[in-house]
Design a protein around this motif. Structure first.
Motif, PDB file in Angstrom:
ATOM      1  N   ARG A 230      -2.613  -3.295  -2.760  1.00 61.99           N
ATOM      2  CA  ARG A 230      -1.231  -3.703  -2.516  1.00 61.99           C
ATOM      3  C   ARG A 230      -1.040  -3.994  -1.031  1.00 61.99           C
ATOM      4  O   ARG A 230      -1.743  -3.458  -0.181  1.00 61.99           O
ATOM      5  CB  ARG A 230      -0.244  -2.636  -2.997  1.00 61.99           C
ATOM      6  CG  ARG A 230      -0.357  -1.305  -2.254  1.00 61.99           C
ATOM      7  CD  ARG A 230       0.645  -0.289  -2.805  1.00 61.99           C
ATOM      8  NE  ARG A 230       0.262   0.158  -4.129  1.00 61.99           N
ATOM      9  CZ  ARG A 230       1.029   0.930  -4.892  1.00 61.99           C
ATOM     10  NH1 ARG A 230       2.220   1.302  -4.477  1.00 61.99           N
ATOM     11  NH2 ARG A 230       0.614   1.311  -6.078  1.00 61.99           N
TER      12      ARG A 230
ATOM     13  N   ASP B  14       3.299  -1.114   0.146  1.00 65.41           N
ATOM     14  CA  ASP B  14       4.491  -1.517  -0.596  1.00 65.41           C
ATOM     15  C   ASP B  14       4.705  -0.595  -1.790  1.00 65.41           C
ATOM     16  O   ASP B  14       3.759  -0.251  -2.517  1.00 65.41           O
ATOM     17  CB  ASP B  14       4.350  -2.956  -1.091  1.00 65.41           C
ATOM     18  CG  ASP B  14       4.498  -3.962   0.027  1.00 65.41           C
ATOM     19  OD1 ASP B  14       4.791  -3.552   1.177  1.00 65.41           O
ATOM     20  OD2 ASP B  14       4.315  -5.168  -0.241  1.00 65.41           O
ATOM     21  N   ASP B  15       5.954  -0.168  -1.982  1.00 65.69           N
ATOM     22  CA  ASP B  15       6.342   0.646  -3.141  1.00 65.69           C
ATOM     23  C   ASP B  15       5.574   1.961  -3.208  1.00 65.69           C
ATOM     24  O   ASP B  15       5.246   2.455  -4.295  1.00 65.69           O
ATOM     25  CB  ASP B  15       6.146  -0.134  -4.454  1.00 65.69           C
ATOM     26  CG  ASP B  15       6.931  -1.434  -4.467  1.00 65.69           C
ATOM     27  OD1 ASP B  15       8.085  -1.423  -4.020  1.00 65.69           O
ATOM     28  OD2 ASP B  15       6.384  -2.452  -4.911  1.00 65.69           O
ATOM     29  N   ALA B  16       5.258   2.519  -2.058  1.00 64.46           N
ATOM     30  CA  ALA B  16       4.574   3.810  -2.015  1.00 64.46           C
ATOM     31  C   ALA B  16       4.981   4.532  -0.743  1.00 64.46           C
ATOM     32  O   ALA B  16       5.476   3.924   0.210  1.00 64.46           O
ATOM     33  CB  ALA B  16       3.059   3.648  -2.081  1.00 64.46           C
TER      34      ALA B  16
END
Length: 401
Positions: A81, A126-128
């Motif tokens: 990612r 991203d998204d973590a």
């Protein structure tokens, strides 16, 4: 003025001399450094390079032989990612450099100057959640590069609320001034309408930092002919500039009553809706930069002049709008940007320059400036745009989790 949309700066950034933000070089996405491995050594640029892994599991891995001085980190995203990365003082210290948008499997470069001390990379997939890499200690001597404490979304909430209240007061004034303009047109007194137009328009222009929140109302109030097939005769040409065109091109009052009434109604609707609006705190620093960026692009080129010759007056109002934003951000900036006094001086100089174009109560139109005056004006505003880019970057909120 025409408005550009909110954008995040995606280039690698590092704090340069005096705390200014400069853009670091980046290699082409998708490539790897030749011979890259932990501490790959110097390359063609003559600087030491270190390949560092950027991923949740291996954040900062590869920085095994720390050294002081100017150097390049080849940041390789080995995850699946996209990610951004900060190089910070250890333990959540100030940011020395950052790179955003490192795609999976790609490498980007970050060039920094480091002095003795403790450092660590922070990887933000991203998204973590954010992941802190191991602490690396540099011995030796020599100065490090400037750094700045990160600004968070929470830090910007107070300034955004205060600014939103200031805008609300400006909208009240805008309603009053636009009603005066409408009344003069309705009464058929076009001389009074021309006198009332500029104070009303400048009141709106001083609210420039809020334009991202005004949405469609901005087009109704301050739209231009851009994108309109029939130009000034297009039914979609409305708002201040539609009234301006009629007032300075001999249109009778009968033809201006509907546009003036619609303008006053749009302004009143914006004022009423603003009470329920919630500004995005993350936009505030960027707006401080974009107000004068748009001034340079649209006002100083005359692209928004529909007859009044008031571009320089608008530029002066935009300067006031920039100061209004900076006043709310100042508590955050004074501890992060040593160039703020120089920015204040540049704002003062530009204000005096623009004020000098108001002669005998009338603003000089752009085509009334001499070539040296035009050059000085462009240079002064351009200088401010560059200085304010640092403000935008400093106030770009950083993730901490």
């Amino acid at each position: 003025m025409p408005r550009s949309g909110l954008r995040r700066l995606r280039s690698p950034r590092v704090w340069g001399p005096g705390g200014a933000v400069v853009v670091a070089g980046a290699i082409t996405a998708g490539t790897l450094i030749a011979g890259a491995g932990p501490d790959a050594g110097t390359t063609a640029d003559g600087l030491p390079h270190t390949t560092v892994e950027i991923s949740s599991g291996d954040c900062g891995r590869g920085w095994q032989h720390p050294r002081p001085g100017t150097q390049v980190f080849d940041l390789h995203n080995s995850s699946s990612r996209a990610a951004e990365v900060y190089l910070r003082g250890a333990g959540g210290g100030p940011v020395y450099g950052e790179v955003e948008g490192i795609g999976p499997g790609t490498t980007r470069q970050l060039r920094v100057r480091l002095g003795p001390g403790a450092y660590a990379f922070t990887c933000l997939p991203d998204d973590a959640n954010a992941v802190a890499g191991p602490t690396v200690r540099i011995a030796g001597t020599g100065p490090g590069g400037p750094a700045a404490a990160p600004v968070t979304q929470h830090d910007l909430i107070g300034p955004a609320i205060d600014y939103q209240k200031w805008v609300a007061g400006g909208l009240d004034d805008l309603v009053r001034r636009t009603d005066v303009l409408r009344a003069a047109v309705t009464d058929g007194d076009l001389a009074a309408a021309r006198t009332a137009w500029l104070p009303a328009h400048l009141t709106y222009e001083r609210l420039g930092a809020a334009y991202g929140e005004f949405g469609d109302a901005d087009k109704k109030i301050n739209g231009t002919t851009a994108g309109l097939a029939d130009g000034v005769h297009d039914p979609g040409f409305i708002g201040f500039h539609r009234v301006e065109y009629g007032l300075w091109h001999g249109e009778p009052a009968a033809g201006l009553r509907a546009p003036a009434t619609a303008l006053a109604a749009a302004v009143r609707a914006l004022r009423d809706d603003w009470a329920q609006a919630r500004m995005d705190p993350a936009a505030l620093g960027l707006r401080a930069h974009e107000i004068l960026e748009n001034t340079a692009q649209f006002e100083l080129t005359g692209r928004t002049d529909y007859g009044s010759g008031s571009n320089l007056a608008t530029a002066r109002a935009n300067l006031d709008g920039t100061r209004a934003v900076l006043a709310r951000l100042r508590p955050l900036l004074t501890t992060r940007d040593p160039e703020i006094p120089a920015l204040d001086s540049a704002l003062d100089r530009t204000g005096r320059l623009l004020d000098g174009f108001r002669r005998d109560g009338r603003w000089t139109p752009l085509d009334g400036l001499s070539r040296p005056e035009r050059q000085r004006t462009n240079a002064a505003v351009g200088d401010l745009v560059e200085r304010l880019a640092s403000v935008a970057t400093l106030c770009d909120p950083r993730r901490t989790v």
